[in-house]
Design an enzyme around this catalytic site. Structure first.
Site, PDB file in Angstrom:
ATOM      1  N   SER A 179       0.825  -1.203   0.000  1.00 31.19           N
ATOM      2  CA  SER A 179       0.000   0.000   0.000  1.00 31.19           C
ATOM      3  C   SER A 179       0.865   1.262   0.000  1.00 31.19           C
ATOM      4  O   SER A 179       1.744   1.421  -0.841  1.00 31.19           O
ATOM      5  CB  SER A 179      -0.955  -0.036   1.194  1.00 31.19           C
ATOM      6  OG  SER A 179      -1.930   0.975   1.101  1.00 31.19           O
ATOM      7  N   ASP A 386      -8.880  -3.487  -5.622  1.00 32.36           N
ATOM      8  CA  ASP A 386      -8.808  -4.361  -4.445  1.00 32.36           C
ATOM      9  C   ASP A 386      -9.757  -3.918  -3.334  1.00 32.36           C
ATOM     10  O   ASP A 386      -9.617  -4.328  -2.183  1.00 32.36           O
ATOM     11  CB  ASP A 386      -7.369  -4.432  -3.918  1.00 32.36           C
ATOM     12  CG  ASP A 386      -6.814  -3.077  -3.475  1.00 32.36           C
ATOM     13  OD1 ASP A 386      -7.609  -2.146  -3.247  1.00 32.36           O
ATOM     14  OD2 ASP A 386      -5.581  -2.947  -3.353  1.00 32.36           O
ATOM     15  N   HIS A 411      -7.610  -5.420  -0.338  1.00 28.07           N
ATOM     16  CA  HIS A 411      -6.425  -4.577  -0.183  1.00 28.07           C
ATOM     17  C   HIS A 411      -5.451  -5.088   0.882  1.00 28.07           C
ATOM     18  O   HIS A 411      -4.258  -5.235   0.611  1.00 28.07           O
ATOM     19  CB  HIS A 411      -6.855  -3.149   0.150  1.00 28.07           C
ATOM     20  CG  HIS A 411      -5.720  -2.182   0.217  1.00 28.07           C
ATOM     21  ND1 HIS A 411      -4.955  -1.846  -0.880  1.00 28.07           N
ATOM     22  CD2 HIS A 411      -5.190  -1.483   1.259  1.00 28.07           C
ATOM     23  CE1 HIS A 411      -4.027  -0.989  -0.528  1.00 28.07           C
ATOM     24  NE2 HIS A 411      -4.141  -0.749   0.763  1.00 28.07           N
TER      25      HIS A 411
END
Length: 522
Positions: A179, A386, A411
């Site tokens: 991320s 995601d 995610h």
């Protein structure tokens, strides 16, 4: 072999993803994991007593500690976010060579551990593959409130990379980011390119919002963010408390959609607005605001936002100083260049509806006061991604990637996906299999190859038979074989081929190719 036949064989092999380079296995790789937003354990240190206590993540007393220790203000002179409590200093625990901060985000939580697991499953897998904590496996947690280009954080990362490199006897490092950790590393790569090139061998980015996370950030600015659902919310940080923190966090502003990126469908902030038409009635219209214009909506909606801290009302509007800082950060990220000796890989999540544009109100309940906007429940126009980061953003890394692979997954949950583990194992060259295909997640093993040439009526005839076994995790059984054929011709030559894909049995699927070409001598 006739050129036509060779073209057919190459086409089939490309379809099977057989044509690829192989590399010798590397010994003793070093791996350092860098998390995303809210992905590091944070402790609060009392400057007077020296006492240290976890403030993120925790379950018991979470909201109180969060508000008293983590609520912050941005200092534009330094670019740093500082806690409202002047006696509190936020630090990242360094236990287990940095892994403690990114493993299980609340290591004291016994019931429902999966809700606080982060890099835990990946650390377990890496350990199974022979990586050792403190020798070849390290973590790098950081204060996720801060800007991705805060020099204090980047200097810490530089020191960590140097220490790992020296401890390993000069072996270069593989960085695995998740991320927002990808934005942090990209900032580091731009601002400290010499250090990055000296110590890093590979960088694997997972679910990185390289061009932002539009829907996620828009709703965060106006409504806050919740990390857990259901009954667990009663023991965790309230959405409102998180909202007040993130309004003063440069990291969130740096996740806004990039203005200069050519989105296939530009993200919008939309709302059904009721405006007086002069006849004591409201005219209800759907209004759309592109990226630049949405800033004015944020400003008006949060103009009177305040928090009460120690009996004092502190204004927390949409912070234009942070936005200015974040815009400069995005320019830095866009300028980053990958050193030629470093290999970059990108894994992105897909197959989930992911917020892209955000809409507030409806025809029955329009928005009449922008300062009430934060109390409206948003609806979304979604794209593939995601659930947090759109595929379009995650793929647009702007770097010369060795590979970009999409994996169905959520995610944060993508860090636990077995497909991701198999890809990492392949890229890290642990039991390296040159026939493994990361995109389709299967192994293609050549089992037979026969070629025969002879002359027939003054023409050259070439026959080829080739066979493969496709080995995958899929256990679905096909009912019957699939047969395909192709034929091509050119001046003085012709070729034909038949491809047979047999039913899958116990995870294996047999593929046969029979091809024949006939050509006239030149």
């Amino acid at each position: 072999m006739a050129m036509l036949l060779e073209d057919i064989l190459k086409s089939v092999e490309l379809w099977l993803k057989l044509i690829k380079k192989t590399h010798p296995a590397l010994r003793g790789p070093q791996s350092r994991s860098v998390p995303g937003i809210a992905g590091s354990v944070l402790n609060a240190v009392d400057e007077e007593s020296g006492a240290e206590e976890r403030v993120w993540v925790r379950i018991l007393g979470a909201d109180y500690m969060f508000r008293t220790k983590l609520w912050s203000r941005f200092d534009p002179s330094t670019g740093k976010t500082v806690s409202l409590d002047p006696n509190t200093r936020i630090v990242v625990p360094e236990g287990r060579y940095g892994l403690e901060a990114i493993d299980a985000l609340d290591p004291d939580m016994v019931i429902g551990q999966e809700c606080v697991y982060y890099f835990h499953d990946m650390i377990v897998e890496l350990t199974k593959w022979g990586f050792q904590e403190g020798t070849t496996l390290f973590g790098f947690g950081y204060d996720f409130r801060q800007s991705n280009r805060l020099q204090e954080t980047l200097h810490r990362l530089a020191a960590k990379l140097e220490a790992v490199y020296n401890a390993s006897g000069g072996k270069k490092i593989t960085i695995i980011t998740h991320s927002m950790g990808g934005l942090l590393v990209k900032c580091f790569m731009c601002l400290h390119s010499d250090v990055f090139e000296k110590y890093v061998n590979k960088w694997i980015a997972i679910a990185a919002p390289f061009q932002g996370a539009p829907g996620y950030v828009t709703s965060t600015f106006l409504n806050g963010m919740s990390f857990v659902d259901g009954w667990e919310q009663n023991f965790f940080i309230s959405k409102w408390s998180m909202h007040q923190l993130l309004i003063e966090c440069p990291s969130i502003y740096e996740l806004m959609a990039c203005l200069d990126f050519q989105w296939e469908h530009p993200p919008l902030l939309e709302m059904w607005r009721g405006r007086p038409d002069g006849d004591e009635r409201s005219q209800i219209m759907l209004e759309s605001y592109p990226l630049v214009e949405s800033v004015q909506i944020f400003k008006e909606a949060l103009a009177n936002n305040t928090v009460n801290y120690n009996v004092e009302d502190i204004p927390l509007p949409f912070n234009m100083e942070i936005l200015k800082w974040a815009n400069e950060t995005r320019k830095i990220i866009s300028r980053a260049k990958l050193p030629p000796q470093v290999k970059f890989y990108n894994i992105y999540g897909m197959n989930l509806e992911t917020p892209h544009s955000v809409c507030y109100g409806n025809e029955e309940t329009p928005v009449t006061d922008l300062q009430q906007l934060r109390y409206f429940q948003p609806t979304y126009v979604c794209v593939d991604g995601d659930g947090t980061v759109p595929v379009e953003s995650a793929k647009a890394d702007g770097l010369d990637a060795v590979a970009r692979v999409g994996v169905p997954g959520e995610h944060r949950g993508i860090l636990c996906e077995r497909h991701v583990f198999r890809i990492l194992k392949h890229w890290l060259k642990v039991d390296h299999d040159p026939y493994y295909n990361p995109v389709n997640d299967y192994v293609i093993l050549p089992t037979a190859f026969e070629m025969e040439r002879h002359r027939e009526n003054g023409r050259e005839v070439t026959s080829v038979k080739e066979e493969w076994e496709i080995i995958s995790e899929c256990q679905d059984a096909d009912e019957k074989p699939v047969v395909s054929s192709v034929s091509v011709s050119d001046a003085g030559a012709e070729a034909c081929a038949t491809l047979t894909v047999h039913p899958r049995n116990e995870g294996k699927q047999h593929v046969e190719l029979n091809a024949r070409s006939v050509s006239v001598d030149a």
